[in-house]
Design a protein around this motif. Structure first.
Motif, PDB file in Angstrom:
ATOM      1  N   HIS A 292       3.586   3.481  10.692  1.00  0.00           N
ATOM      2  CA  HIS A 292       2.988   3.007   9.257  1.00  0.00           C
ATOM      3  C   HIS A 292       2.007   4.080   9.057  1.00  0.00           C
ATOM      4  N   ALA A 293       1.227   4.480   9.952  1.00  0.00           N
ATOM      5  CA  ALA A 293       0.109   5.546   9.663  1.00  0.00           C
ATOM      6  C   ALA A 293       0.711   6.942   9.269  1.00  0.00           C
ATOM      7  N   ALA A 294       1.771   7.234   9.847  1.00  0.00           N
ATOM      8  CA  ALA A 294       2.325   8.473   9.722  1.00  0.00           C
ATOM      9  C   ALA A 294       3.126   8.508   8.199  1.00  0.00           C
ATOM     10  N   LYS A 295       3.613   7.201   7.877  1.00  0.00           N
ATOM     11  CA  LYS A 295       4.224   7.054   6.746  1.00  0.00           C
ATOM     12  C   LYS A 295       3.074   7.197   5.458  1.00  0.00           C
ATOM     13  N   ALA A 296       2.218   6.432   5.839  1.00  0.00           N
ATOM     14  CA  ALA A 296       1.033   6.560   4.813  1.00  0.00           C
ATOM     15  C   ALA A 296       0.428   8.022   4.512  1.00  0.00           C
ATOM     16  N   ARG A 297       0.146   8.437   5.638  1.00  0.00           N
ATOM     17  CA  ARG A 297      -0.175  10.037   5.556  1.00  0.00           C
ATOM     18  C   ARG A 297       0.781  10.870   4.684  1.00  0.00           C
ATOM     19  N   GLU A 298       2.226  10.749   4.953  1.00  0.00           N
ATOM     20  CA  GLU A 298       3.269  11.501   4.286  1.00  0.00           C
ATOM     21  C   GLU A 298       3.236  11.232   2.852  1.00  0.00           C
ATOM     22  N   LEU A 299       2.660   9.826   2.436  1.00  0.00           N
ATOM     23  CA  LEU A 299       2.818   9.755   1.241  1.00  0.00           C
ATOM     24  C   LEU A 299       1.621   9.938   0.418  1.00  0.00           C
TER      25      LEU A 299
ATOM     26  N   ARG B 258       2.895   6.019  -3.475  1.00  0.00           N
ATOM     27  CA  ARG B 258       3.805   6.746  -4.274  1.00  0.00           C
ATOM     28  C   ARG B 258       3.361   7.039  -5.746  1.00  0.00           C
ATOM     29  N   HIS B 259       2.565   6.234  -6.287  1.00  0.00           N
ATOM     30  CA  HIS B 259       2.385   6.368  -7.741  1.00  0.00           C
ATOM     31  C   HIS B 259       0.827   6.585  -7.802  1.00  0.00           C
ATOM     32  N   ALA B 260       0.005   6.439  -6.838  1.00  0.00           N
ATOM     33  CA  ALA B 260      -1.483   6.518  -6.986  1.00  0.00           C
ATOM     34  C   ALA B 260      -1.938   8.105  -7.391  1.00  0.00           C
ATOM     35  N   LYS B 261      -1.143   9.188  -6.493  1.00  0.00           N
ATOM     36  CA  LYS B 261      -1.670  10.267  -6.778  1.00  0.00           C
ATOM     37  C   LYS B 261      -1.401  10.809  -8.268  1.00  0.00           C
ATOM     38  N   LEU B 262      -0.519  10.151  -9.051  1.00  0.00           N
ATOM     39  CA  LEU B 262      -0.420  10.529 -10.534  1.00  0.00           C
ATOM     40  C   LEU B 262      -1.554   9.973 -11.365  1.00  0.00           C
ATOM     41  N   LYS B 263      -2.136   8.914 -11.031  1.00  0.00           N
ATOM     42  CA  LYS B 263      -3.112   8.263 -11.685  1.00  0.00           C
ATOM     43  C   LYS B 263      -4.624   8.576 -11.191  1.00  0.00           C
ATOM     44  N   THR B 264      -4.878   9.088 -10.157  1.00  0.00           N
ATOM     45  CA  THR B 264      -6.357   9.374  -9.597  1.00  0.00           C
ATOM     46  C   THR B 264      -6.261  10.323  -8.832  1.00  0.00           C
ATOM     47  N   ARG B 265      -7.513  11.082  -8.691  1.00  0.00           N
ATOM     48  CA  ARG B 265      -7.956  12.047  -7.695  1.00  0.00           C
ATOM     49  C   ARG B 265      -8.764  11.470  -6.779  1.00  0.00           C
TER      50      ARG B 265
ATOM     51  N   LYS C 188     -10.083   9.970  -3.075  1.00  0.00           N
ATOM     52  CA  LYS C 188      -9.298   9.919  -1.830  1.00  0.00           C
ATOM     53  C   LYS C 188      -8.876   8.749  -1.473  1.00  0.00           C
ATOM     54  N   ILE C 189      -7.995   8.493  -0.534  1.00  0.00           N
ATOM     55  CA  ILE C 189      -7.451   7.292  -0.256  1.00  0.00           C
ATOM     56  C   ILE C 189      -7.500   7.086   1.250  1.00  0.00           C
ATOM     57  N   CYS C 190      -8.084   6.022   1.714  1.00  0.00           N
ATOM     58  CA  CYS C 190      -8.005   5.642   3.150  1.00  0.00           C
ATOM     59  C   CYS C 190      -7.408   4.472   3.367  1.00  0.00           C
ATOM     60  N   MET C 191      -6.124   4.471   4.392  1.00  0.00           N
ATOM     61  CA  MET C 191      -5.742   3.225   4.672  1.00  0.00           C
ATOM     62  C   MET C 191      -6.491   2.325   5.566  1.00  0.00           C
ATOM     63  N   LEU C 192      -6.736   1.079   5.441  1.00  0.00           N
ATOM     64  CA  LEU C 192      -7.576   0.110   6.045  1.00  0.00           C
ATOM     65  C   LEU C 192      -6.737  -0.978   6.375  1.00  0.00           C
ATOM     66  N   SER C 193      -5.846  -0.950   7.439  1.00  0.00           N
ATOM     67  CA  SER C 193      -4.858  -1.898   7.567  1.00  0.00           C
ATOM     68  C   SER C 193      -4.691  -2.046   9.242  1.00  0.00           C
ATOM     69  N   SER C 194      -4.167  -3.347   9.627  1.00  0.00           N
ATOM     70  CA  SER C 194      -4.046  -3.703  10.862  1.00  0.00           C
ATOM     71  C   SER C 194      -2.628  -3.256  11.672  1.00  0.00           C
ATOM     72  N   VAL C 195      -1.817  -2.596  10.677  1.00  0.00           N
ATOM     73  CA  VAL C 195      -0.329  -2.072  10.892  1.00  0.00           C
ATOM     74  C   VAL C 195      -0.608  -0.805  11.184  1.00  0.00           C
ATOM     75  N   ALA C 196      -1.729  -0.028  10.393  1.00  0.00           N
ATOM     76  CA  ALA C 196      -1.621   1.261  10.536  1.00  0.00           C
ATOM     77  C   ALA C 196      -2.529   1.817  11.480  1.00  0.00           C
ATOM     78  N   VAL C 197      -2.445   1.587  12.727  1.00  0.00           N
ATOM     79  CA  VAL C 197      -3.118   1.993  13.737  1.00  0.00           C
ATOM     80  C   VAL C 197      -2.738   3.553  14.262  1.00  0.00           C
TER      81      VAL C 197
ATOM     82  N   GLY D 227       0.789  -1.165   0.105  1.00  0.00           N
ATOM     83  CA  GLY D 227      -0.067   0.021   0.182  1.00  0.00           C
ATOM     84  C   GLY D 227       0.875   1.394   0.239  1.00  0.00           C
ATOM     85  N   LEU D 228       1.915   1.300   0.495  1.00  0.00           N
ATOM     86  CA  LEU D 228       2.891   2.322   0.651  1.00  0.00           C
ATOM     87  C   LEU D 228       3.479   2.784  -0.635  1.00  0.00           C
ATOM     88  N   GLU D 229       3.906   1.624  -1.290  1.00  0.00           N
ATOM     89  CA  GLU D 229       4.261   1.918  -2.581  1.00  0.00           C
ATOM     90  C   GLU D 229       3.134   2.289  -3.667  1.00  0.00           C
ATOM     91  N   PHE D 230       2.061   1.745  -3.414  1.00  0.00           N
ATOM     92  CA  PHE D 230       0.765   2.078  -4.156  1.00  0.00           C
ATOM     93  C   PHE D 230       0.609   3.754  -3.991  1.00  0.00           C
TER      94      PHE D 230
END
Length: 134
Positions: free
Chosen positions: A92-99, A69-76, A78-87, A64-67
């Motif tokens: 993980h949550a901080a990195k997801a928000r940063e990306l 890095r690329h997703a904002k170039l392909k779609t507008r 909204k992206i919500c992380m739904l993960s057991s490690v991104a509490v 999901g983190l690598e995704f």
């Protein structure tokens, strides 16, 4: 008209639980599912406009983190992380928000959370509605 959702999670049962939950929300509908980030990127160009992507972090091929890095170039969408490690508050949550993740919701019981609707459903629905309204 309902908002279009893509579910990206490597666990087929988890995709089923998420899709079943979304069916209870009249303002959303699932238009695509993918088992990893690469599959999701490939599908973004071939499906109707996606308004929201629910994205796991830990997946084979492309996580999901690598995704992110690329997703904002392909779609507008909204992206919500739904993960057991991104509490909330985790690295993980901080990195997801940063990306570029727009929201983070934790799966309540690990990788395959059969109790998603019962334990996190209200939070997930609220987050989804907040993100698409923004």
């Amino acid at each position: 008209m309902p908002f279009n959702v893509m579910i990206v999670d490597d666990a087929a049962m988890m995709r089923l639980y998420i899709a079943s939950f979304i069916k209870t929300l009249p303002d959303f509908k699932v238009v695509a599912q993918a088992a990893n980030g690469q599959e999701a990127l490939d599908k973004l160009g071939t499906i109707p406009d996606v308004d929201l992507i629910l994205l796991d972090i830990e997946m084979p091929v492309m996580d999901g983190l690598e995704f992110l890095r690329h997703a904002k170039l392909k779609t507008r969408a909204k992206i919500c992380m739904l993960s057991s490690v991104a509490v909330s508050g985790s690295a993980h949550a901080a990195k997801a928000r940063e990306l570029g993740a727009d929201g983070v919701v934790s799966k309540p019981s690990g990788t395959v959370s059969h109790d998603l609707e019962e334990k996190t459903g209200d939070e997930l629905a609220r987050t989804m509605r907040t993100l698409v309204a923004a």
